[in-house]
Design a protein around this motif. Structure first.
Motif, short mmCIF file in Angstrom:
data_model
loop_
_atom_site.label_atom_id
_atom_site.label_comp_id
_atom_site.label_asym_id
_atom_site.label_seq_id
_atom_site.Cartn_x
_atom_site.Cartn_y
_atom_site.Cartn_z
N CYS A 29 4.33 2.92 -27.39
CA CYS A 29 3.89 1.71 -26.68
C CYS A 29 3.03 2.13 -25.49
O CYS A 29 2.93 3.31 -25.17
CB CYS A 29 5.09 0.92 -26.18
N HIS A 34 5.78 -7.21 -23.78
CA HIS A 34 5.99 -7.75 -25.12
C HIS A 34 7.13 -8.74 -25.21
O HIS A 34 7.44 -9.21 -26.30
CB HIS A 34 6.18 -6.60 -26.11
N ALA A 60 10.11 -2.33 -25.80
CA ALA A 60 8.69 -1.98 -25.95
C ALA A 60 7.89 -2.30 -24.69
O ALA A 60 6.70 -2.02 -24.62
CB ALA A 60 8.11 -2.74 -27.14
N THR A 61 8.56 -2.91 -23.72
CA THR A 61 7.90 -3.37 -22.49
C THR A 61 8.09 -2.33 -21.39
O THR A 61 9.14 -1.72 -21.28
CB THR A 61 8.49 -4.75 -22.07
N PHE A 86 11.65 4.63 -28.05
CA PHE A 86 10.41 4.04 -27.54
C PHE A 86 9.77 4.97 -26.52
O PHE A 86 10.39 5.35 -25.54
CB PHE A 86 10.67 2.67 -26.93
N PHE A 101 6.21 5.79 -24.10
CA PHE A 101 5.09 5.09 -23.47
C PHE A 101 3.95 6.05 -23.16
O PHE A 101 4.18 7.13 -22.62
CB PHE A 101 5.55 4.39 -22.19
N ILE A 127 2.69 -0.11 -30.83
CA ILE A 127 2.70 -1.51 -30.39
C ILE A 127 1.77 -1.64 -29.19
O ILE A 127 1.97 -0.96 -28.17
CB ILE A 127 4.12 -1.96 -30.01
#
Ligand SMILES: *Cc1c(COP(=O)(O)O)cnc(C)c1O
Length: 382
Positions: free
Chosen positions: A126, A132, A141-142, A156, A158, A179
């Motif tokens: 991500c 998200h 995912a944020t 996940f 980044f 994503i």
């Protein structure tokens, strides 16, 4: 007690509130309970793209409300059928099916499940500053808002937005999906570079991973194309949609490519694809097509920025814009200016501490946009 007192006492206050009570809208204008009018450059955070109280949407909702509001996914429905056909028709050609849900974060939840199911993998790449949604999967995912809720989903990672090398290092044969937003909204109105997004697509194909595009904010003509993917010829495996999709009625959608096989029991939702929201979405999309809102958004956005740039105050660091998705990054805090704008009758959004974000209804008139530009310059010059 008035609305402010009631909400403060009984509502679950999770938003930084502004002290006005909105009771009515029409086109790009909203009114408060004292009858004061505002030009609405929030549009419900990019929801009311076809304008408030759009007559075509209101008519479709009223008609459907007295026909059939609910219909579970175990039965077929005439309106839902038309909508999924329409969504496949207007989205990039890689996308062949639509799953209907009720919000943006739900669309992202489904995307995460579909990517895991479709690849048998559970690692995601991500972008830093990406947003998200707020539920546990989407929050995983944020980039922000997460510390208080860890542990979130594992797997996940980044990478800095628009940094091709970091992206290349992060993707491998165990990656389920990348994503990414084509333009980061909450993260500050940051435009994805074509090379970065194209590379994401290429690397996903190379490694058997899926490209998940989050067009929840950018979709449905906001950026000057029906979808921002079109600006770069992107063909994602999964496309997440919501916000403007149904003219303000809650709805989300996940579009999937042929790589993802639906299967009974893989996912589900009670309200998803209900005929009321589907009718609103069909009317909304038809309005967008009939009024050429993609090109209107491109034209109005460019015109607005040109006007603003004529006499740009020195407090502005940068203007970032695609269609009517506009970010004005300041060298100082945005909040005092947002409040000054509100006093002047203009509602605008932040996107981080120093960015003023404008997401007006796409039906906003040139005159209204001129007024926004003038008031914005006045607010920035004080
Ligand atoms: C708003 C937004 C979401 C979350 O949508 P909700 O409907 O608020 O859950 C996800 N991604 C992006 C890019 C958004 O702008």
């Amino acid at each position: 007690m008035n609305a402010i007192e009631l909400e403060t006492k009984w509502g679950f206050e999770v938003y930084p509130k502004r002290d006005i009570t909105l009771v009515r809208g029409q086109g790009a204008t909203v009114w408060d309970d004292n009858g004061r009018a505002y030009i609405d450059c929030t549009a419900g955070v990019g929801v009311a793209s076809v304008g408030h109280a759009n007559p075509k949407v209101a008519e479709a909702i009223a008609k459907q409300a007295s026909t059939l509001i609910t219909c579970p996914g175990i039965f077929y429905n005439d309106v839902r059928a038309k909508l999924v056909e329409k969504l496949v028709d207007i989205t990039p050609s890689s996308l062949t099916r639509a799953f209907l849900c009720n919000s943006g974060t739900e669309a992202m939840e489904a995307a995460i499940k579909f990517a895991r199911h479709g690849t048998g993998r559970n690692e995601f790449v991500c972008a830093m500053r990406g947003f998200h949604g707020r539920t546990m999967g989407a929050l995983s995912a944020t980039f922000k808002y997460r510390e208080a809720f860890e542990p979130l989903l594992p797997g996940f990672e980044f990478v800095p937005y628009n940094k091709i090398e970091k992206l290349t290092d992060a993707i491998s044969d165990t990656t389920a999906a990348v994503i990414v937003e084509p333009v980061q909204g909450e993260g500050g109105v940051r435009l994805g570079d074509r090379e970065f997004l194209k590379t994401a697509q290429f690397l996903c194909n190379q490694h058997g991973a899926m490209l998940v595009m989050d067009e929840i904010q950018t979709g449905f003509c906001r950026t000057g194309a029906m979808f921002a993917c079109e600006h770069h010829g992107l063909e994602p495996d999964i496309l997440c949609l919501a916000k403007a999709i149904a003219g303000g009625v809650p709805m989300g959608a996940v579009m999937t490519s042929a790589k993802i096989e639906p299967g009974v029991g893989v996912h589900g939702t009670t309200f998803g694809g209900n005929p009321l929201a589907a009718a609103a979405a069909l009317a909304t999309i038809e309005f967008m097509q009939n009024h050429d809102l993609a090109n209107e958004s491109a034209r109005k956005g460019a015109r607005f920025v040109a006007r603003l740039s004529e006499t740009l105050p020195s407090s502005v660091r940068e203007i970032r814009q695609l269609g009517l998705m506009i970010g004005i990054e300041l060298k100082e805090k945005a909040k005092p200016h947002l409040l000054a704008l509100m006093d002047a009758g203009i509602l605008a959004l932040p996107a981080g501490p120093t960015v003023i974000r404008l997401l007006p209804p796409l039906v906003i008139s040139d005159e209204e946009l001129d007024q926004v530009a003038d008031e914005l310059l006045a607010a920035l010059n004080t």
